[in-house]
Design an enzyme around this catalytic site. Structure first.
Site, mmCIF file in Angstrom:
data_model
loop_
_atom_site.group_PDB
_atom_site.id
_atom_site.type_symbol
_atom_site.label_atom_id
_atom_site.label_comp_id
_atom_site.label_asym_id
_atom_site.label_seq_id
_atom_site.Cartn_x
_atom_site.Cartn_y
_atom_site.Cartn_z
ATOM 1 N N LYS A 31 48.656 32.617 52.445
ATOM 2 C CA LYS A 31 48.541 33.910 51.762
ATOM 3 C C LYS A 31 49.690 34.084 50.776
ATOM 4 O O LYS A 31 50.859 33.969 51.147
ATOM 5 C CB LYS A 31 48.572 35.023 52.810
ATOM 6 C CG LYS A 31 48.376 36.410 52.232
ATOM 7 C CD LYS A 31 48.093 37.422 53.326
ATOM 8 C CE LYS A 31 49.307 38.084 53.892
ATOM 9 N NZ LYS A 31 50.011 38.978 52.979
ATOM 10 N N LEU A 59 46.940 40.741 46.819
ATOM 11 C CA LEU A 59 47.557 41.636 45.827
ATOM 12 C C LEU A 59 47.075 43.073 46.017
ATOM 13 O O LEU A 59 47.486 43.968 45.282
ATOM 14 C CB LEU A 59 47.253 41.141 44.406
ATOM 15 C CG LEU A 59 47.723 39.713 44.096
ATOM 16 C CD1 LEU A 59 47.387 39.329 42.667
ATOM 17 C CD2 LEU A 59 49.211 39.538 44.351
ATOM 18 N N LYS A 60 46.190 43.294 46.962
ATOM 19 C CA LYS A 60 45.688 44.634 47.317
ATOM 20 C C LYS A 60 45.353 45.442 46.062
ATOM 21 O O LYS A 60 45.919 46.517 45.813
ATOM 22 C CB LYS A 60 46.702 45.369 48.195
ATOM 23 C CG LYS A 60 46.975 44.638 49.513
ATOM 24 C CD LYS A 60 47.855 45.454 50.436
ATOM 25 C CE LYS A 60 48.055 44.788 51.781
ATOM 26 N NZ LYS A 60 48.862 43.557 51.758
ATOM 27 N N ILE A 64 40.639 51.487 38.722
ATOM 28 C CA ILE A 64 39.247 51.770 38.376
ATOM 29 C C ILE A 64 38.494 50.435 38.265
ATOM 30 O O ILE A 64 39.098 49.378 38.020
ATOM 31 C CB ILE A 64 39.124 52.583 37.056
ATOM 32 C CG1 ILE A 64 39.737 51.814 35.877
ATOM 33 C CG2 ILE A 64 39.752 53.957 37.209
ATOM 34 C CD1 ILE A 64 39.379 52.408 34.517
ATOM 35 N N ASN A 66 36.683 48.852 36.086
ATOM 36 C CA ASN A 66 36.812 48.006 34.900
ATOM 37 C C ASN A 66 38.144 47.255 34.874
ATOM 38 O O ASN A 66 38.203 46.084 34.498
ATOM 39 C CB ASN A 66 36.660 48.867 33.636
ATOM 40 C CG ASN A 66 36.551 48.012 32.411
ATOM 41 O OD1 ASN A 66 35.721 47.111 32.370
ATOM 42 N ND2 ASN A 66 37.408 48.266 31.434
ATOM 43 N N THR A 67 39.206 47.914 35.334
ATOM 44 C CA THR A 67 40.531 47.271 35.351
ATOM 45 C C THR A 67 40.581 46.199 36.443
ATOM 46 O O THR A 67 41.125 45.112 36.232
ATOM 47 C CB THR A 67 41.623 48.346 35.584
ATOM 48 O OG1 THR A 67 41.474 49.337 34.577
ATOM 49 C CG2 THR A 67 43.011 47.764 35.525
ATOM 50 N N THR A 113 48.783 47.840 58.889
ATOM 51 C CA THR A 113 49.248 47.727 60.282
ATOM 52 C C THR A 113 50.664 48.282 60.467
ATOM 53 O O THR A 113 51.145 48.397 61.591
ATOM 54 C CB THR A 113 49.198 46.256 60.738
ATOM 55 O OG1 THR A 113 49.633 45.440 59.661
ATOM 56 C CG2 THR A 113 47.811 45.857 61.152
HETATM 57 O O1 C5P Z 1 55.515 38.921 59.112
HETATM 58 P P1 C5P Z 1 54.211 39.566 59.483
HETATM 59 O O2 C5P Z 1 53.438 38.775 60.535
HETATM 60 O O3 C5P Z 1 54.341 41.023 59.835
HETATM 61 O O4 C5P Z 1 53.348 39.475 58.141
HETATM 62 C C1 C5P Z 1 52.146 40.194 57.969
HETATM 63 C C2 C5P Z 1 51.599 39.931 56.604
HETATM 64 O O5 C5P Z 1 50.330 40.586 56.508
HETATM 65 C C3 C5P Z 1 52.443 40.464 55.453
HETATM 66 O O6 C5P Z 1 52.305 39.537 54.374
HETATM 67 C C4 C5P Z 1 51.791 41.785 55.072
HETATM 68 O O7 C5P Z 1 51.898 42.078 53.697
HETATM 69 C C5 C5P Z 1 50.333 41.513 55.424
HETATM 70 N N1 C5P Z 1 49.512 42.678 55.757
HETATM 71 C C6 C5P Z 1 49.813 43.534 56.796
HETATM 72 N N2 C5P Z 1 48.996 44.604 57.066
HETATM 73 C C7 C5P Z 1 47.893 44.800 56.352
HETATM 74 C C8 C5P Z 1 47.559 43.926 55.304
HETATM 75 C C9 C5P Z 1 48.399 42.850 55.043
HETATM 76 O O8 C5P Z 1 50.808 43.330 57.489
HETATM 77 N N3 C5P Z 1 47.064 45.792 56.662
#
Ligand code: C5P
Length: 230
Positions: A31, A59-60, A64, A66-67, A113
């Site tokens: 990732k 990159l979440k 909108i 179109n962007t 999370t």
């Molecule tokens: O180090 P750790 O196990 O906490 O890493 C979790 C990864 O998952 C990080 O890259 C974080 O950006 C990503 N992530 C997250 N919760 C989300 C989506 C992505 O912790 N809901």
């Protein structure tokens, strides 16, 4: 197929490349998130994909249609396996992003999370709103938009699996080898329990990255996962 997704949450490109070389036999997908992408731009995608591994671009995207379409069109040049997106509605996104790009690897972000139920109550000003109800609502939007899966904590995985079966892949961060871990993650779970709850992929960063023997930990987690998959 392996179930570990390893986030390359490091600030130096060489460290990311070293982790990929070390872990590629035990990790299914690597990732790339905001830290590396904001430092190196798309060049990092070229460098990592040269190592013949699957890339999850976290990159979440949130804008909108179109962007988002313009951004995704450019990102698809690097052949990512998954791209994360935030949506609050599905019709316009299906029409202007999903159908136009025809990319099948969108993952919808539900509730981070690092956030707990109190943050949800604060946001919605509704003390009756539970994280699971919110995640199921978002999962419905993502399913209807054409996403192949969602990102949620392993605590919600079971209910999502019950409702959507194999129609949505469930990708769970917040995985910790012990339940007493105390960092910025809130809704954590062990790999064993997460798999039992229906997670398809586990995003595991710090427990692997900060271990004395990252490869050994990955092997141990994979063995545990295989046991629980029967
Ligand atoms: O180090 P750790 O196990 O906490 O890493 C979790 C990864 O998952 C990080 O890259 C974080 O950006 C990503 N992530 C997250 N919760 C989300 C989506 C992505 O912790 N809901």
């Amino acid at each position: 197929m392996k179930r570990i997704i390893f986030p390359l949450d490091v600030s130096q490109k060489n460290d990311a490349i070293d982790f990929v070389k070390l872990l590629k036999d035990e990790v299914e997908i690597f990732k790339i998130g905001l830290e590396l992408f904001c430092k190196y731009g798309p060049e990092i995608l070229n460098d990592i994909s040269k190592l013949n591994v699957k890339i999850f671009l976290d990159l979440k995207l949130h804008d909108i249609p179109n962007t988002v379409y313009g951004a995704v069109k450019n990102l698809l040049n690097f052949n990512p396996f998954f791209i994360t997106i935030h949506l609050e509605e599905y019709e316009k996104f299906r029409k202007f992003v999903f159908d136009k790009t025809n990319f099948k690897g969108f993952l919808g972000v539900t509730w981070l999370t690092s956030l707990d139920e109190n943050s949800l109550h604060f946001l919605t000003e509704n003390k009756n709103m539970s994280v699971i109800d919110f995640v199921l609502k978002k999962a419905e939007i993502y399913y209807k938009s054409g996403c192949c899966g969602i990102v949620c904590s392993a605590h919600e995985a079971k209910k999502v699996k019950e409702k959507f079966g194999n129609k949505l892949k469930i990708v769970c961060p917040g995985i910790r080898l012990s339940e007493s871990s105390s960092d910025d993650q809130e809704r954590i779970m062990t790999p064993e329990k997460a798999i039992k709850n229906g997670a398809d992929f586990l995003v595991i960063g710090r427990p692997i990255r900060e271990a004395n023997d990252p490869l050994g930990i990955c092997r141990k987690i994979n063995a545990e996962i295989n046991e629980n998959l029967g």
